[in-house]
Design an enzyme around this catalytic site. Sequence first.
Site, PDB file in Angstrom:
ATOM      1  N   SER A 234       0.787  -1.232   0.000  1.00 51.14           N
ATOM      2  CA  SER A 234       0.000   0.000   0.000  1.00 51.14           C
ATOM      3  C   SER A 234       0.821   1.286   0.000  1.00 51.14           C
ATOM      4  CB  SER A 234      -0.966   0.010   1.191  1.00 51.14           C
ATOM      5  OG  SER A 234      -0.262   0.050   2.405  1.00 51.14           O
ATOM      6  N   LYS A 279      -5.971   4.761   8.057  1.00 54.98           N
ATOM      7  CA  LYS A 279      -4.822   5.537   7.578  1.00 54.98           C
ATOM      8  C   LYS A 279      -5.140   7.032   7.549  1.00 54.98           C
ATOM      9  CE  LYS A 279      -2.885   1.639   5.108  1.00 54.98           C
ATOM     10  NZ  LYS A 279      -2.457   1.027   3.835  1.00 54.98           N
TER      11      LYS A 279
END
Length: 339
Positions: A234, A279
Amino acid sequence: MKRRTYIVAFVLGVVLTFLFIFIKLPYYVTMPGSAQSLRPLVHVEHGDRDAGTLMLTTVRMGRANVASYLLAHIRPFYELYPAEEIKQEGESDKDYTLRQLELMEQAKEAAIIVAYRQAGKPVSYQPRGAYVMSVLSDMPAAGRLKTGDLIVALDGKPLATSEQMVSYLRGKKAGDRVRVTFIRGGKRREAEIALRPFPDHPDQAGLGVMPVTEYDIRTDPPVEIDSEQIGGPSAGLMFSLEIYNQLVPEDITKGHKIAGTGTIDLNGNVGPIGGVSQKVVAADREGAEVFFAPNEHGAPASNYREALRTAKQIGTKMKIVPVDTFDDAIRYLRSMPEK
């Protein structure tokens, strides 16, 4: 009598503590992780040191115990996942970690190639084999091949990519024996393995491994990326932006704190990831002003849409920016005012 009551209460407390902390449940818990500067992790030889900051974001994850299981039901941005959704069938904790670290290596390789191409700097890459990402427990490769092996030949015929491996095996049938040449721990080894039909595809036979192509990359100037023990793909987009920023004379951050997430492929396309809400929370905690989120070409359930909802929920002033490609991110950064 009172002493006896105290002893019983103490023993009961110890037992409950043991149950709450040490007994593992068949779930994993994820929660907001960190948002950390990429500058200390990426080293382009003679690269620029710019005023702004590009940050990768992470999710913390661990096997659930009773305490974390209960917390996941009451704490915002804590998520529970059944173990089978996290680990593949027959995958050990060590194999899972190796798979995640290899996904990070692939992300770094793609990030380097994209950044150097976009900056107009020399970069070349050659495939060097099929890396074994995982092994199915009920297939013939189990016990013969391991996660982390690099397959370099089949029946004495060299192969460089996972596609070549799949194509070669497609021409075989169940019961055929294949001589697999692979590298493990720096040593070249061989194993003769009979193919078997896949449980879910009985008309196809194979070894029972998931291969991905591993590349040997050469750049000018040289670059090193220390991703520590961070796993998964990611951070690809943010690595590519940091590398590019060190390669070009301009400061693409213009002095701002930029966070984000998303996979990246060799063509600069940005892909979705898991845990985008967590996140966003991590980036906001570190004072990020902009957060890049995979747009998934405007899909209603995209990472970008989820990130927008989270940003509204936590009341952040951080700007959520949709991106489908590396170029989208660069265009947005160049449109920002200097800080």
